[in-house]
Design a protein around this motif. Sequence first.
Motif, PDB file in Angstrom:
ATOM      1  N   UNK A 198       0.742  -1.332  -0.038  1.00  0.00           N
ATOM      2  CA  UNK A 198       0.018   0.092   0.128  1.00  0.00           C
ATOM      3  C   UNK A 198       0.895   1.255  -0.071  1.00  0.00           C
ATOM      4  N   UNK A 199       1.913   1.136   0.976  1.00  0.00           N
ATOM      5  CA  UNK A 199       2.688   2.481   0.823  1.00  0.00           C
ATOM      6  C   UNK A 199       3.529   2.757  -0.489  1.00  0.00           C
ATOM      7  N   UNK A 200       4.087   1.660  -1.027  1.00  0.00           N
ATOM      8  CA  UNK A 200       4.911   2.001  -2.296  1.00  0.00           C
ATOM      9  C   UNK A 200       3.924   2.184  -3.509  1.00  0.00           C
ATOM     10  N   UNK A 201       2.643   1.780  -3.369  1.00  0.00           N
ATOM     11  CA  UNK A 201       1.571   1.613  -4.330  1.00  0.00           C
ATOM     12  C   UNK A 201       1.289   3.399  -4.254  1.00  0.00           C
ATOM     13  N   UNK A 202       1.119   3.905  -3.040  1.00  0.00           N
ATOM     14  CA  UNK A 202       0.795   5.207  -2.832  1.00  0.00           C
ATOM     15  C   UNK A 202       1.694   6.165  -3.503  1.00  0.00           C
ATOM     16  N   UNK A 203       3.089   5.965  -3.083  1.00  0.00           N
ATOM     17  CA  UNK A 203       4.110   6.564  -3.702  1.00  0.00           C
ATOM     18  C   UNK A 203       4.292   6.708  -5.099  1.00  0.00           C
ATOM     19  N   UNK A 204       3.898   5.603  -5.663  1.00  0.00           N
ATOM     20  CA  UNK A 204       3.941   5.478  -7.152  1.00  0.00           C
ATOM     21  C   UNK A 204       2.867   6.537  -7.846  1.00  0.00           C
ATOM     22  N   UNK A 205       1.549   6.069  -7.199  1.00  0.00           N
ATOM     23  CA  UNK A 205       0.437   6.910  -7.350  1.00  0.00           C
ATOM     24  C   UNK A 205       0.587   8.541  -7.479  1.00  0.00           C
ATOM     25  N   UNK A 207       3.630   9.766  -7.422  1.00  0.00           N
ATOM     26  CA  UNK A 207       4.551  10.368  -8.432  1.00  0.00           C
ATOM     27  C   UNK A 207       4.085  10.555  -9.594  1.00  0.00           C
ATOM     28  N   UNK A 208       3.220   9.603 -10.119  1.00  0.00           N
ATOM     29  CA  UNK A 208       2.625   9.756 -11.444  1.00  0.00           C
ATOM     30  C   UNK A 208       1.771  10.649 -11.647  1.00  0.00           C
ATOM     31  N   UNK A 209       0.861  11.065 -10.520  1.00  0.00           N
ATOM     32  CA  UNK A 209      -0.075  12.203 -10.635  1.00  0.00           C
ATOM     33  C   UNK A 209       0.811  13.444 -10.762  1.00  0.00           C
ATOM     34  N   UNK A 210       1.923  13.596 -10.037  1.00  0.00           N
ATOM     35  CA  UNK A 210       2.702  14.876 -10.297  1.00  0.00           C
ATOM     36  C   UNK A 210       3.206  15.079 -11.787  1.00  0.00           C
ATOM     37  N   UNK A 211       3.556  14.047 -12.341  1.00  0.00           N
ATOM     38  CA  UNK A 211       3.965  14.004 -13.762  1.00  0.00           C
ATOM     39  C   UNK A 211       3.161  14.145 -14.751  1.00  0.00           C
ATOM     40  N   UNK A 212       1.858  14.136 -14.362  1.00  0.00           N
ATOM     41  CA  UNK A 212       0.847  14.506 -15.584  1.00  0.00           C
ATOM     42  C   UNK A 212      -0.145  15.608 -14.908  1.00  0.00           C
ATOM     43  N   UNK A 213       0.427  16.349 -14.199  1.00  0.00           N
ATOM     44  CA  UNK A 213      -0.256  17.639 -13.775  1.00  0.00           C
ATOM     45  C   UNK A 213       0.548  18.784 -13.886  1.00  0.00           C
TER      46      UNK A 213
END
Length: 213
Positions: A198-205, A207-213
């Motif tokens: 959960x923790x690593x999945x949240x981090x990836x989420x 990070x991906x959100x920052x890349x596309x905003x």
Amino acid sequence: MRIDQHILLAFLQEVQVESLSPDDPVVVHHTPYPWELVGTGNYAAVFAHPDYPKVVIKLYAPGRPGAEQEIEVYRKLGETRSFPICYDYGEGYLVISRMNGIPLFDCVRFGIPIPPQVIEDVEEALEEARRKGLFPHDVHGKNVLMDQGRGYLIDVSDYYVNDTDTKWRDLRKAYYKVYLPFIKDRGWKIPLWMLEVVRKGYRLYKKGKRLFT
């Protein structure tokens, strides 16, 4: 509360802490007896002495910044119910009060119920910090403690960073939408591997959100 200067000086001369990467916890090569290692972060390690059970020393690794900023954060916070108190400091280290309690991360891991009062205590503490000109940052399940049904915070080193951080907001939302109605009173122990996923999945989420905003 201050640590005897002879004991403190001997510790600072003998302890060996190294930071190999700013993205990984520091490495403690030597902890002088009778000191004990309490924990490590990416820039610093925390130690305790048996003769001074109410305080800890947070020691920054050589070459890692942040001690001066953290000292200023504690100066602004002053004495509060919810945060540690900084009693003393020097080059690269702080002597702060030792907070009792169990991290929320471990509460979930071991099936210890977290009452809503803990979450609301944290909300009030963060608002207090904002009123004092700080920017609560990096607030998550490992640096929020529960003690006798009340909430407390540790690790304020990033509260000077004027940047948007949604970790606590997201955690609070998950508490009320998932934990409180489905998990709190069931006594379930969530395996460490699942929490890490959960923790690593949240981090990836994020990070991906920052890349596309």
